[in-house]
Design an enzyme around this catalytic site. Structure first.
Site, PDB file in Angstrom:
ATOM      1  N   ILE A 129       0.833  -1.199   0.000  1.00 19.28           N
ATOM      2  CA  ILE A 129       0.000   0.000   0.000  1.00 19.28           C
ATOM      3  C   ILE A 129       0.868   1.250   0.000  1.00 19.28           C
ATOM      4  O   ILE A 129       0.582   2.230  -0.681  1.00 19.28           O
ATOM      5  CB  ILE A 129      -0.918   0.022   1.245  1.00 19.28           C
ATOM      6  CG1 ILE A 129      -1.668  -1.295   1.382  1.00 19.28           C
ATOM      7  CG2 ILE A 129      -1.874   1.201   1.194  1.00 19.28           C
ATOM      8  CD1 ILE A 129      -2.469  -1.681   0.169  1.00 19.28           C
ATOM      9  N   GLU A 130       1.939   1.207   0.767  1.00 23.42           N
ATOM     10  CA  GLU A 130       2.795   2.380   0.920  1.00 23.42           C
ATOM     11  C   GLU A 130       3.613   2.681  -0.329  1.00 23.42           C
ATOM     12  O   GLU A 130       3.748   3.830  -0.737  1.00 23.42           O
ATOM     13  CB  GLU A 130       3.742   2.169   2.118  1.00 23.42           C
ATOM     14  CG  GLU A 130       3.062   2.224   3.472  1.00 23.42           C
ATOM     15  CD  GLU A 130       2.674   3.635   3.848  1.00 23.42           C
ATOM     16  OE1 GLU A 130       3.210   4.589   3.261  1.00 23.42           O
ATOM     17  OE2 GLU A 130       1.819   3.792   4.753  1.00 23.42           O
ATOM     18  N   SER A 131       4.214   1.647  -0.920  1.00 21.54           N
ATOM     19  CA  SER A 131       5.219   1.878  -1.963  1.00 21.54           C
ATOM     20  C   SER A 131       5.177   0.875  -3.099  1.00 21.54           C
ATOM     21  O   SER A 131       6.030   0.940  -3.986  1.00 21.54           O
ATOM     22  CB  SER A 131       6.615   1.827  -1.331  1.00 21.54           C
ATOM     23  OG  SER A 131       6.848   0.519  -0.810  1.00 21.54           O
TER      24      SER A 131
END
Length: 481
Positions: A129-131
């Site tokens: 989700i982040e990266s």
């Protein structure tokens, strides 16, 4: 008789759920990868399936995806946003393939750290989700690495950041820092949904949202809080990824095979070393080396930043053996102290460089013409000018580190500062489509302090040409980094 019956059931069940392998070629590298896909067969009766569950888990013990599935414990969320994000990923199979292929390098280490802390294994999926598990990911809010730490929070959790090195992209320290931070948030809020919201939005912001609801006599759980759109979508995205990992075949997707075993090993070095030399000694590509060691901003690794490099487990012996017999300098770069106002087009030719290459190596503005008196990184010999190096993170703003001293409140300390999600996603998407592992370079960058001394680089290079003692090349190999 009973053993034969159990064997028959096991074979039947295995044919139902055990994946078969199919091959596909990676567009970026051309490397052959194997992906798993479940083949539909006649289902096992529920009663028999329940009885066979322990045996099926044993069958899948070598599959890291199954290990992750076995640890799923996050509560479901009654929100249409989950289905919306499931559909988004299902419509982008190539994106999911690249993301999960990248994740395969890091997942074993991360799941080991997650399980040590007794955390839900969904946390290991959070970098998706982040990266998108892109170690070079960098947001407009200066968040960096697979866990997307902003400078201040990274510093608070022990991640060194300077002109040479950014610990927010170090796989080991960033992962441990992120999990420690998440554990702190869970201890604070007593709920994983709120902890994850705080990881994205900031602990102070979540606390204030709860205080507002309490004042109005409203519930203070995640679903009841008023929050920014990005945070409102944050957990649904994670649950969507969880559901896809749980049963990719339901979405027409496949997952790369990830063995339940270490991908990399940490090796401790004793001297400064060029990134290119380290990759050569390990018999791996620069791309592979940088994917495992993305924290280095420059083409040389300094001991005072880190003395640990990550290598694929099957390349450690190659690295050790080649290093023992390597009779060339380990370092081919040095520092050049410029005079204020010195023209770059006069400096570059002295070291066999074009102005453009000098600017690229040092992360200067493309419009730079003269020196501000800073130290520049240059080759020790003209012959090294052909060496190509694209750093992961030459876009640190000059005041990026200074900001850490002015953001000491609990809110800013925990804030991810990612309110402009649309711009961040566009940046990551653009970068994910590229076959390059480098990021777009900003026109404003952090430069080394004027007093920086790099004499140790030259000494290391000179010693390397005459060094024969094996004791100076000895490494410490950590099997469990």
């Amino acid at each position: 008789m009973l053993n034969r019956h159990l064997s028959s059931l096991l074979i039947s069940a295995a044919l139902t759920v055990v994946p078969f392998a199919s091959a596909w070629a990676d567009d970026d590298s051309g490397a052959l990868s194997f992906v798993t896909q479940v083949q539909a067969t006649h289902p096992v009766p529920v009663s028999e399936s329940d009885r066979m569950a322990p045996l099926l888990n044993e069958v899948a013990q070598d599959d890291l995806w199954q290990r992750i599935r076995n640890g799923f414990t996050l509560s479901e969320l009654d929100s249409p946003l989950v289905a919306r994000h499931e559909q988004w990923y299902a419509n982008r199979p190539e994106y999911v393939a690249r993301m999960t292929e990248r994740a395969g390098r890091y997942l074993y280490f991360i799941i080991e750290e997650v399980e040590k802390r007794g955390m839900p294994t969904e946390v290991a999926l959070l970098p998706m989700i982040e990266s998108a598990y892109n170690p070079s990911a960098y947001s407009i809010a200066n968040a960096s690495g697979i866990w997307q730490f902003i400078p201040s929070t990274g510093k608070d959790y022990g991640m060194k950041q300077n002109w040479w090195y950014d610990g927010r992209r170090d796989i080991l320290s960033a992962t441990r820092g992120a999990l420690n931070y998440l554990q702190k948030l869970h201890d604070q809020f007593g709920d994983w949904q709120l902890a994850l919201a705080a990881y994205n939005w900031g602990e102070g912001a979540v606390q204030r949202a709860q205080d507002r609801n309490r004042a109005r006599g409203l519930p203070t759980d995640y679903a009841s809080l008023t929050m920014p759109e990005e945070t409102r979508n944050y957990i649904p995205k994670l649950l969507a990824v969880k559901n896809i990992i749980a049963s990719p075949w339901n979405y027409g997707l496949t997952l790369p095979s990830v063995p339940n075993q270490p991908y990399f090993t940490a090796v401790t070095t004793k001297e400064h070393m060029d990134v290119q030399v380290a990759a050569k000694l390990a018999n791996i590509s620069m791309g592979e080396f940088l994917a495992l060691n993305p924290a280095h901003n420059r083409p040389v690794m300094l001991q005072n930043n880190t003395n640990t490099i990550l290598l694929p487990v099957d390349k450690v012996n190659d690295f050790y053996s080649n290093l023992e017999h390597f009779d060339q300098p380990l370092v081919s770069w040095q520092g050049y102290q410029t005079r204020k106002g010195e023209r770059l087009d006069k400096v570059a030719p002295r070291f066999g460089l074009t102005v453009e290459k000098l600017i690229s190596i040092n992360g200067l503005s493309a419009r730079a013409k003269i020196s501000s008196g800073q130290t520049l990184l240059v080759p020790m010999r003209d012959g090294d000018a052909d060496y190509e190096f694209e750093a992961f993170n030459l876009h640190l703003a000059p005041n990026a580190l200074a900001m850490t001293s002015s953001k000491k409140s609990k809110d800013s300390k925990g804030s991810k500062s990612k309110s402009k999600e649309r711009s961040k996603v566009a940046l990551l998407s653009k970068r994910d489509k590229s076959s390059k592992r480098s990021t777009k370079v900003s026109s404003r960058r952090e430069t080394p302090a004027r007093g920086t001394k790099l004499a140790s680089l030259s000494r290391s290079g000179k010693q390397s040409t005459t060094r024969n003692s094996k004791s100076t090349r000895r490494l410490h190999v950590a099997s469990n980094p």
